[in-house]
Design a protein around this motif. Structure first.
Motif, PDB file in Angstrom:
ATOM      1  N   SER A 274      51.679 -19.645  -9.368  1.00  0.00           N
ATOM      2  CA  SER A 274      50.876 -18.463  -9.691  1.00  0.00           C
ATOM      3  C   SER A 274      50.241 -18.676 -11.057  1.00  0.00           C
ATOM      4  CB  SER A 274      51.740 -17.207  -9.699  1.00  0.00           C
ATOM      5  OG  SER A 274      52.614 -17.205 -10.816  1.00  0.00           O
ATOM      6  N   LEU A 275      49.098 -18.041 -11.259  1.00  0.00           N
ATOM      7  CA  LEU A 275      48.376 -18.205 -12.511  1.00  0.00           C
ATOM      8  C   LEU A 275      49.233 -17.767 -13.698  1.00  0.00           C
ATOM      9  CD1 LEU A 275      45.575 -19.015 -13.654  1.00  0.00           C
ATOM     10  CD2 LEU A 275      44.925 -16.598 -13.501  1.00  0.00           C
ATOM     11  N   SER A 276      49.958 -16.672 -13.527  1.00  0.00           N
ATOM     12  CA  SER A 276      50.793 -16.158 -14.623  1.00  0.00           C
ATOM     13  C   SER A 276      51.963 -17.097 -14.907  1.00  0.00           C
ATOM     14  CB  SER A 276      51.311 -14.757 -14.287  1.00  0.00           C
ATOM     15  OG  SER A 276      52.052 -14.775 -13.076  1.00  0.00           O
ATOM     16  N   GLU A 277      52.551 -17.661 -13.850  1.00  0.00           N
ATOM     17  CA  GLU A 277      53.673 -18.586 -14.027  1.00  0.00           C
ATOM     18  C   GLU A 277      53.225 -19.837 -14.766  1.00  0.00           C
ATOM     19  OE1 GLU A 277      56.980 -21.037 -11.330  1.00  0.00           O
ATOM     20  OE2 GLU A 277      55.545 -19.677 -10.368  1.00  0.00           O
ATOM     21  N   LEU A 278      52.023 -20.360 -14.380  1.00  0.00           N
ATOM     22  CA  LEU A 278      51.487 -21.533 -15.062  1.00  0.00           C
ATOM     23  C   LEU A 278      51.229 -21.219 -16.538  1.00  0.00           C
ATOM     24  CD1 LEU A 278      50.398 -24.445 -14.962  1.00  0.00           C
ATOM     25  CD2 LEU A 278      48.173 -23.496 -14.291  1.00  0.00           C
ATOM     26  N   GLY A 279      50.681 -20.024 -16.800  1.00  0.00           N
ATOM     27  CA  GLY A 279      50.408 -19.615 -18.175  1.00  0.00           C
ATOM     28  C   GLY A 279      51.677 -19.527 -19.004  1.00  0.00           C
ATOM     29  N   ASN A 280      52.731 -18.970 -18.422  1.00  0.00           N
ATOM     30  CA  ASN A 280      54.007 -18.846 -19.139  1.00  0.00           C
ATOM     31  C   ASN A 280      54.605 -20.211 -19.471  1.00  0.00           C
ATOM     32  OD1 ASN A 280      53.900 -16.064 -19.089  1.00  0.00           O
ATOM     33  ND2 ASN A 280      55.070 -15.892 -17.165  1.00  0.00           N
ATOM     34  N   GLN A 281      54.589 -21.092 -18.485  1.00  0.00           N
ATOM     35  CA  GLN A 281      55.125 -22.439 -18.713  1.00  0.00           C
ATOM     36  C   GLN A 281      54.304 -23.190 -19.768  1.00  0.00           C
ATOM     37  OE1 GLN A 281      56.157 -24.952 -15.398  1.00  0.00           O
ATOM     38  NE2 GLN A 281      56.581 -23.217 -14.050  1.00  0.00           N
ATOM     39  N   LEU A 282      52.986 -22.981 -19.725  1.00  0.00           N
ATOM     40  CA  LEU A 282      52.104 -23.642 -20.675  1.00  0.00           C
ATOM     41  C   LEU A 282      52.401 -23.205 -22.114  1.00  0.00           C
ATOM     42  CD1 LEU A 282      49.622 -25.443 -21.255  1.00  0.00           C
ATOM     43  CD2 LEU A 282      48.188 -23.445 -20.850  1.00  0.00           C
ATOM     44  N   HIS A 283      52.577 -21.894 -22.309  1.00  0.00           N
ATOM     45  CA  HIS A 283      52.857 -21.387 -23.648  1.00  0.00           C
ATOM     46  C   HIS A 283      54.237 -21.815 -24.147  1.00  0.00           C
ATOM     47  CE1 HIS A 283      49.391 -18.669 -22.909  1.00  0.00           C
ATOM     48  NE2 HIS A 283      49.264 -18.761 -24.233  1.00  0.00           N
ATOM     49  N   THR A 284      55.164 -22.020 -23.212  1.00  0.00           N
ATOM     50  CA  THR A 284      56.487 -22.524 -23.595  1.00  0.00           C
ATOM     51  C   THR A 284      56.396 -23.976 -24.056  1.00  0.00           C
ATOM     52  OG1 THR A 284      57.553 -21.041 -22.014  1.00  0.00           O
ATOM     53  CG2 THR A 284      58.841 -22.913 -22.792  1.00  0.00           C
ATOM     54  N   ARG A 285      55.558 -24.764 -23.323  1.00  0.00           N
ATOM     55  CA  ARG A 285      55.410 -26.193 -23.629  1.00  0.00           C
ATOM     56  C   ARG A 285      54.545 -26.418 -24.872  1.00  0.00           C
ATOM     57  NH1 ARG A 285      54.938 -30.531 -25.045  1.00  0.00           N
ATOM     58  NH2 ARG A 285      54.891 -32.519 -23.916  1.00  0.00           N
ATOM     59  N   LEU A 311      41.678 -22.550  -7.954  1.00  0.00           N
ATOM     60  CA  LEU A 311      42.238 -21.194  -7.986  1.00  0.00           C
ATOM     61  C   LEU A 311      42.017 -20.521  -6.641  1.00  0.00           C
ATOM     62  CD1 LEU A 311      43.626 -19.639 -10.291  1.00  0.00           C
ATOM     63  CD2 LEU A 311      41.461 -18.486 -10.729  1.00  0.00           C
ATOM     64  N   GLY A 312      43.096 -19.934  -6.103  1.00  0.00           N
ATOM     65  CA  GLY A 312      42.988 -19.232  -4.831  1.00  0.00           C
ATOM     66  C   GLY A 312      43.866 -17.999  -4.822  1.00  0.00           C
ATOM     67  N   ARG A 313      44.035 -17.421  -3.631  1.00  0.00           N
ATOM     68  CA  ARG A 313      44.858 -16.225  -3.485  1.00  0.00           C
ATOM     69  C   ARG A 313      46.087 -16.547  -2.658  1.00  0.00           C
ATOM     70  NH1 ARG A 313      44.559 -11.238  -6.183  1.00  0.00           N
ATOM     71  NH2 ARG A 313      42.418 -10.921  -6.856  1.00  0.00           N
ATOM     72  N   GLY A 314      47.228 -16.054  -3.128  1.00  0.00           N
ATOM     73  CA  GLY A 314      48.472 -16.229  -2.392  1.00  0.00           C
ATOM     74  C   GLY A 314      49.418 -15.094  -2.685  1.00  0.00           C
ATOM     75  N   SER A 315      49.902 -14.420  -1.653  1.00  0.00           N
ATOM     76  CA  SER A 315      50.818 -13.271  -1.812  1.00  0.00           C
ATOM     77  C   SER A 315      50.214 -12.193  -2.711  1.00  0.00           C
ATOM     78  CB  SER A 315      52.167 -13.738  -2.400  1.00  0.00           C
ATOM     79  OG  SER A 315      52.746 -14.727  -1.591  1.00  0.00           O
ATOM     80  N   GLY A 316      48.885 -12.020  -2.567  1.00  0.00           N
ATOM     81  CA  GLY A 316      48.230 -10.940  -3.304  1.00  0.00           C
ATOM     82  C   GLY A 316      47.960 -11.226  -4.765  1.00  0.00           C
ATOM     83  N   LYS A 317      48.203 -12.437  -5.222  1.00  0.00           N
ATOM     84  CA  LYS A 317      47.939 -12.750  -6.634  1.00  0.00           C
ATOM     85  C   LYS A 317      47.271 -14.114  -6.734  1.00  0.00           C
ATOM     86  CE  LYS A 317      52.763 -14.265  -7.054  1.00  0.00           C
ATOM     87  NZ  LYS A 317      54.044 -14.048  -7.747  1.00  0.00           N
ATOM     88  N   HIS A 318      46.694 -14.362  -7.909  1.00  0.00           N
ATOM     89  CA  HIS A 318      46.010 -15.643  -8.130  1.00  0.00           C
ATOM     90  C   HIS A 318      47.031 -16.790  -8.118  1.00  0.00           C
ATOM     91  CE1 HIS A 318      42.029 -14.134  -8.860  1.00  0.00           C
ATOM     92  NE2 HIS A 318      42.479 -13.262  -9.751  1.00  0.00           N
TER      93      HIS A 318
END
Length: 324
Positions: A274-285, A311-318
């Motif tokens: 998910s876009l948010s998960e990738l963003g969180n991991q990126l800020h941690t790294r 970027l696509g849609r999956g389970s209602g989120k990016h």
């Protein structure tokens, strides 16, 4: 190293006589030209301009009558001679001078036999023939270089360089400077991940292998080092007799971020991240990461700019996916 031997074969039907001295000068960089032949119908009025050049430069004209309207007999004669020369095993390579795509298969066949194939033609030369050659050079570039006298004032020469670079950006046949920069950054990043440095020679060789018609003269430069020196994301460092190419600190961080993101999404497999998960991991790294530092106002736009990420849609989120 012993000079390599080349066969120079010129298609006079679509190449002007004004290029001949440029062609011979350029060939002198590669080795000795042992065969010099030019093909055409020398009974035609158009061939008259070539005759004086042939005598001055000891080029053998091969007569080919136009027996049938609409059929190019000149191409056939050149191709037959090229294969005959190939089987003599007397040359190390060929130079085919033409702006015609009909020689694409010939160039490919010669390379399959281990020959180095230098192509020369005008800017209109189709991409297929360019790509089939080991190296391809635009004849207009050679003529421009010959006409630029070294005694000219600096300002006009600088203006010519800028005009040449502007033409390169507009030309559909010339690789964009940004695309070249992206490839170089990729080469350096790949080497750094393997613990290797990147030399100027390696950059030149790999660009030439990927793009046979890559030539810094297209962009107004005479040396690869000068061309690279003016790319903001790169820096040249001399170590002994070797010139190394590195990323500037900001560019290095950018390359590391993009490489890490691509690897992370690829490792996630078909489900993606998910876009948010990738963003969180990126800020941690990378704790100092700010998307605005990369010229984007939205993280999603930055993700879409990275080759291989979609970027696509999956389970209602990016959702971010890896695409080969």
């Amino acid at each position: 190293m012993e000079n390599q031997k080349y066969a120079l074969l010129i298609d006079s039907d679509n190449i002007s006589h004004k290029y001949i001295s440029c062609i011979l000068d350029e060939m002198s960089k590669y080795g000795v030209t042992t065969y010099k032949r030019i093909y055409g119908d020398w009974t035609s009025p158009q061939a008259g301009r070539w005759r004086e050049e042939l005598l001055k430069n000891s080029i053998i004209p091969i007569q080919q009558f136009q027996n049938t309207v609409g059929k190019n007999a000149t191409d056939s004669a050149l191709i037959i001679d090229a294969m005959d020369i190939l089987y003599t095993h007397n040359v190390d390579g060929f130079c085919i001078v033409s702006s015609d795509s009909d020689f694409t298969r010939l160039a490919s066949r010669l390379r399959e036999s281990g020959m180095n194939v230098i192509g020369m033609g005008e800017e209109k030369t189709p991409r297929s023939f360019r790509a089939a050659c080991s190296i391809f050079t635009n004849l207009e570039l050679l003529l421009d270089d010959q006409e630029e006298a070294p005694t000219e004032p600096a300002e006009p020469l600088e203006r010519k360089k800028q005009d040449k670079a502007a033409r390169a950006e507009k030309s559909s046949t010339v690789l964009s400077k940004k695309a070249v920069e992206n490839d170089i950054v990729g080469i350096i990043t790949e080497n750094e991940n393997k613990g290797k440095t990147t030399g100027l020679g390696e950059i030149g060789s790999r660009l030439q292998n990927k793009y046979p018609d890559f030539d810094v003269r297209n962009y107004g430069y005479s040396l690869l080092s000068k061309f690279l020196d003016e790319i903001p994301s790169l820096e040249l460092v001399k170590e002994g007799h070797t010139v190394l190419v590195r990323l500037h600190s900001d560019a290095k961080t950018s390359a590391e971020v993009e490489h890490w993101m691509a690897d992370t999404v690829r490792a996630a497999g078909e489900r993606g991240l998910s876009l948010s998960e990738l963003g969180n991991q990126l800020h941690t790294r990378f704790q100092n990461f700010h998307v605005r530092d990369y010229g984007y106002s939205q993280f999603s736009k930055f993700v879409q700019s990275i080759p291989g990420l979609e970027l696509g849609r999956g389970s209602g989120k990016h959702q971010v996916y890896w695409v080969e």
